[in-house]
Enzyme design. Sequence first.
Site, PDB file in Angstrom:
ATOM      1  N   ALA A 270      -8.752  -4.619 -25.147  1.00 51.69           N
ATOM      2  CA  ALA A 270      -8.000  -3.616 -26.552  1.00 51.69           C
ATOM      3  C   ALA A 270      -7.264  -2.900 -25.950  1.00 51.69           C
ATOM      4  CB  ALA A 270      -8.612  -2.850 -27.096  1.00 51.69           C
ATOM      5  N   GLY A 271      -6.976  -2.993 -23.930  1.00 48.47           N
ATOM      6  CA  GLY A 271      -6.063  -2.098 -23.564  1.00 48.47           C
ATOM      7  C   GLY A 271      -4.973  -3.013 -24.100  1.00 48.47           C
ATOM      8  N   GLY A 272      -3.520  -2.647 -22.534  1.00 42.84           N
ATOM      9  CA  GLY A 272      -2.467  -3.285 -22.848  1.00 42.84           C
ATOM     10  C   GLY A 272      -2.480  -4.729 -23.168  1.00 42.84           C
ATOM     11  N   ALA A 273      -2.814  -5.736 -22.545  1.00 45.66           N
ATOM     12  CA  ALA A 273      -2.972  -7.127 -22.271  1.00 45.66           C
ATOM     13  C   ALA A 273      -3.796  -7.517 -23.388  1.00 45.66           C
ATOM     14  CB  ALA A 273      -3.313  -7.507 -21.402  1.00 45.66           C
ATOM     15  N   GLY A 274      -4.693  -7.443 -24.224  1.00 47.14           N
ATOM     16  CA  GLY A 274      -5.168  -7.063 -25.411  1.00 47.14           C
ATOM     17  C   GLY A 274      -4.500  -7.446 -26.695  1.00 47.14           C
TER      18      GLY A 274
ATOM     19  N   PHE B 223      11.135   2.379  -6.984  1.00 52.05           N
ATOM     20  CA  PHE B 223       9.695   2.585  -6.553  1.00 52.05           C
ATOM     21  C   PHE B 223       9.773   1.119  -5.926  1.00 52.05           C
ATOM     22  CE2 PHE B 223       5.337   2.697  -7.819  1.00 52.05           C
ATOM     23  CZ  PHE B 223       5.400   3.449  -8.794  1.00 52.05           C
TER      24      PHE B 223
ATOM     25  N   GLN C 156      -6.139  -4.803  -3.876  1.00 54.13           N
ATOM     26  CA  GLN C 156      -5.365  -3.197  -3.628  1.00 54.13           C
ATOM     27  C   GLN C 156      -6.487  -2.169  -3.352  1.00 54.13           C
ATOM     28  OE1 GLN C 156      -1.919  -2.346  -5.633  1.00 54.13           O
ATOM     29  NE2 GLN C 156      -0.478  -3.022  -4.051  1.00 54.13           N
TER      30      GLN C 156
ATOM     31  N   HIS D 283      -5.428   1.891  -2.040  1.00 62.52           N
ATOM     32  CA  HIS D 283      -4.791   3.499  -1.944  1.00 62.52           C
ATOM     33  C   HIS D 283      -5.590   4.195  -0.960  1.00 62.52           C
ATOM     34  CE1 HIS D 283      -2.606   7.465  -2.286  1.00 62.52           C
ATOM     35  NE2 HIS D 283      -2.137   6.478  -3.297  1.00 62.52           N
TER      36      HIS D 283
ATOM     37  N   LEU E 219      -7.848  10.197  -6.939  1.00 63.87           N
ATOM     38  CA  LEU E 219      -6.216   9.577  -6.174  1.00 63.87           C
ATOM     39  C   LEU E 219      -5.556  11.468  -5.782  1.00 63.87           C
ATOM     40  CD1 LEU E 219      -3.746   6.760  -6.833  1.00 63.87           C
ATOM     41  CD2 LEU E 219      -5.131   6.971  -5.595  1.00 63.87           C
TER      42      LEU E 219
ATOM     43  N   THR F 124      -1.824  12.120  -4.422  1.00 61.64           N
ATOM     44  CA  THR F 124      -1.042  11.074  -4.137  1.00 61.64           C
ATOM     45  C   THR F 124      -0.391  11.098  -2.735  1.00 61.64           C
ATOM     46  OG1 THR F 124       1.515  11.365  -4.988  1.00 61.64           O
ATOM     47  CG2 THR F 124       0.418  13.369  -5.504  1.00 61.64           C
ATOM     48  N   GLU F 125       0.456   9.864  -2.323  1.00 63.51           N
ATOM     49  CA  GLU F 125       1.338  10.439  -1.128  1.00 63.51           C
ATOM     50  C   GLU F 125       2.240  11.518  -1.115  1.00 63.51           C
ATOM     51  OE1 GLU F 125       1.561   6.564  -2.620  1.00 63.51           O
ATOM     52  OE2 GLU F 125       0.913   5.800  -0.691  1.00 63.51           O
TER      53      GLU F 125
ATOM     54  N   ARG G  90       0.771   2.724   3.596  1.00 59.17           N
ATOM     55  CA  ARG G  90      -0.220   2.619   3.285  1.00 59.17           C
ATOM     56  C   ARG G  90      -1.516   1.489   3.997  1.00 59.17           C
ATOM     57  NH1 ARG G  90      -0.450   2.078  -3.486  1.00 59.17           N
ATOM     58  NH2 ARG G  90       0.602   4.054  -3.976  1.00 59.17           N
TER      59      ARG G  90
ATOM     60  N   HIS H 208      -8.348  -0.014  -6.111  1.00 59.67           N
ATOM     61  CA  HIS H 208      -7.101   0.603  -6.735  1.00 59.67           C
ATOM     62  C   HIS H 208      -7.033  -0.630  -7.882  1.00 59.67           C
ATOM     63  CE1 HIS H 208      -4.450   3.026  -9.005  1.00 59.67           C
ATOM     64  NE2 HIS H 208      -3.293   2.273  -7.946  1.00 59.67           N
TER      65      HIS H 208
ATOM     66  N   ARG I 293      -0.240  -6.894  -4.866  1.00 55.00           N
ATOM     67  CA  ARG I 293       0.935  -6.390  -6.262  1.00 55.00           C
ATOM     68  C   ARG I 293       1.589  -5.148  -6.266  1.00 55.00           C
ATOM     69  NH1 ARG I 293       0.591  -2.521  -9.763  1.00 55.00           N
ATOM     70  NH2 ARG I 293      -1.808  -1.310  -8.607  1.00 55.00           N
TER      71      ARG I 293
ATOM     72  N   SER J 288       2.236  -4.125 -12.256  1.00 46.48           N
ATOM     73  CA  SER J 288       1.021  -4.757 -13.137  1.00 46.48           C
ATOM     74  C   SER J 288       1.590  -4.581 -14.834  1.00 46.48           C
ATOM     75  CB  SER J 288      -0.581  -3.599 -13.756  1.00 46.48           C
ATOM     76  OG  SER J 288       0.342  -2.282 -12.737  1.00 46.48           O
TER      77      SER J 288
END
Lengths: 78, 597
Positions: free
Chosen positions: B15-19, B119, B240, B242, B252, B254-255, B286, B353, B398, B403
């Site tokens: 039940a994340g974004g795709a589901g 981005f 992928q 990081h 993480l 951050t950069e 990266r 990641h 990616r 994503s």
Amino acid sequence: MTIDRKRVLWQCRRALLELDLVLARFLERDFDRLDEETLADLEDLLRCEDHELWAMVNGSAPCAKERWRGVLGLLRQS
Amino acid sequence: MSVAKRTFDAVIVGAGGAGLRAALQLSEAGLKTAVLTKVFPTRSHTVAAQGGVAASLGNSTEDNWHWHMYDTVKGSDWLGDQDAIEFMCRKANEVVVELEHYGMPFDRTDNGKIYQRPFGGHSQNYGQAPVSRSCAAADRTGHAMLHALYQRNVRANTQFFVEWMALDLIRDADGDVLGVTALEMETGEVCIFHAKATIFATGGAGRIYYSSTNAFINTGDGVGMAARAGIPLEDMEFWQFHPTGVAGAGVLITEGVRGEGGILRNASGERFMERYAPNLKDLASRDVVSRAMTTEINEGRGCGPDKDYVLLDITHLAPETIMKRLPGIREISIQFAGVDPIKEPIPVVPTCHYQMGGIPTNYKGQVVVPKDGEPNSPVAGFYAAGECACASVHGANRLGTNSLLDLLVFGKSAGETVVEDIAVGNLSLKPLPADAADASLARIARLEGQTNGESVHEVGLAMRRTMQKHAGVFRFDGLLKEGVTAILEVAERAQRTEIKDKSKVWNTARVEALELDNLIEVAKATMISAEARKESRGAHVRDDAPDTPEFPNGRNDNEWLKHTLWYRDGNRLDYKPVTLKPLSHDVDPIALAKRTY
């Protein structure tokens, strides 16, 4: 372990790794000795959205409910 | 043994974004739809996505989907399928605007349009200049997206089964998929979800690595279930990483920390990036930074008792600068590394990641396997979307913000295909085989009866350490070969896991043992696929496949421009061609070229 306690244990699985890690340390150190009242406070706190909970744990947001203060203090030490 | 059965038009796992996006498509079409999820939907890992969702709306700078398609193909190092990439980039505006209409609180421009920001990897005019293509809701894009989709699903009467863990895919003698078995945590009972269509949207399996940014729930359940049911896994060697995750924790850094002047140092305090990237030093890209860090660690110049991390040093910065510009990083460092970065450097390692590979699908969200000479033959009744699936739009690497786009476009597409397949009579409720739940019941019975077994925690740790050491961000032939032997040994141990708590209700130990069954399939697929691919491409970088005039960036298109397929049975590898032809006749393919930025 009581069923209530086991149910709360699963509520500690979160969307954010930061919270998983803090909660895992907390569970190892404090979970077994939580009294029933604190356990209920924890379950209530765990109903928060992950970002809100993380902000309260890392101190960038104030504790939003008085009954969470005690258990939040324990999480902050984790 | 009799097992309870529930019947639906469609069952969605995850039940994340795709589901949620797939479920919405089905429920709004009036289909009886069940969504199974281990945690409450808005606690899915999509919440952690911050960057935004890519769409060539052109609100801030001129843009179009052709440019987005070019960037995505190039980002994939030409391993992405160009039909699926065209489909995704063309559909981006539609799914983003739909989300806006569902109430997603996107950031706005002064004139009320969706605000877009630049981005990495996204460009105007085929790599000419940066473009503003990312649509975001502050730094909580994933969170806002999940809420918008969840509310809409509640309105559409999607039935949620929260705190249920799917166990195994049910296939009949024809190989058709008829649903899943699942475990209700509150009761410990196993139930069959019988459906015309089954959609997997279970996310990635980043927890196979010791250092991972993924939450604990990301155990690749769908990928593991598919593998056990005989479905091959595609391109699992591509992960992928990081460069700067907190050592031992994965959170993480951050950069931006290196942007503020942070310096990477080895055990002797040397600023080693000067040797690897004399000009950009710590601000190199990266992959360059990650490889340099890995080389330092592999050559014995790492820090700590096990020499297994390097240090990110900002102690030379003024404390006021750290407090003002990097407060979150200081908090994370104190919390997870136990060091105040004002006084001491932060231990960091390259950290897993995102999973580029997964269950092979086409742009319609159908799961496809080689059959009778056809490399992409749909498995009747089976669909997948999001990080667990390999459409393949990310190929070998990616791009950021693709994503969230992937899960919207292919979640919707899988839903649309199911609606259509049911409408035209391609899908019906086929009878369940008598042994539908046997495999799941046998797994649970094995756990119940296991004595003198292995600890789930210890085997999991062995798997994560093996993957980190042998199939990390920079790969070496010898280490990969040893890694194959090592991970197969760990997999043997995983078949003998034992849990002390044999109770049924809320038995999290049992859930964790069942999750490990899924993770170990992903780990084997990754190691074996990586060992076999003798080139460098995208995120798969081998020491013995360097940048040469004959093989730019170490990429060998003559031999390796193909998708890997790993079968669990016998750890067999097969390959299938990359689709270089776009979906539409009037769209030119993006010609092969060296990937440089």
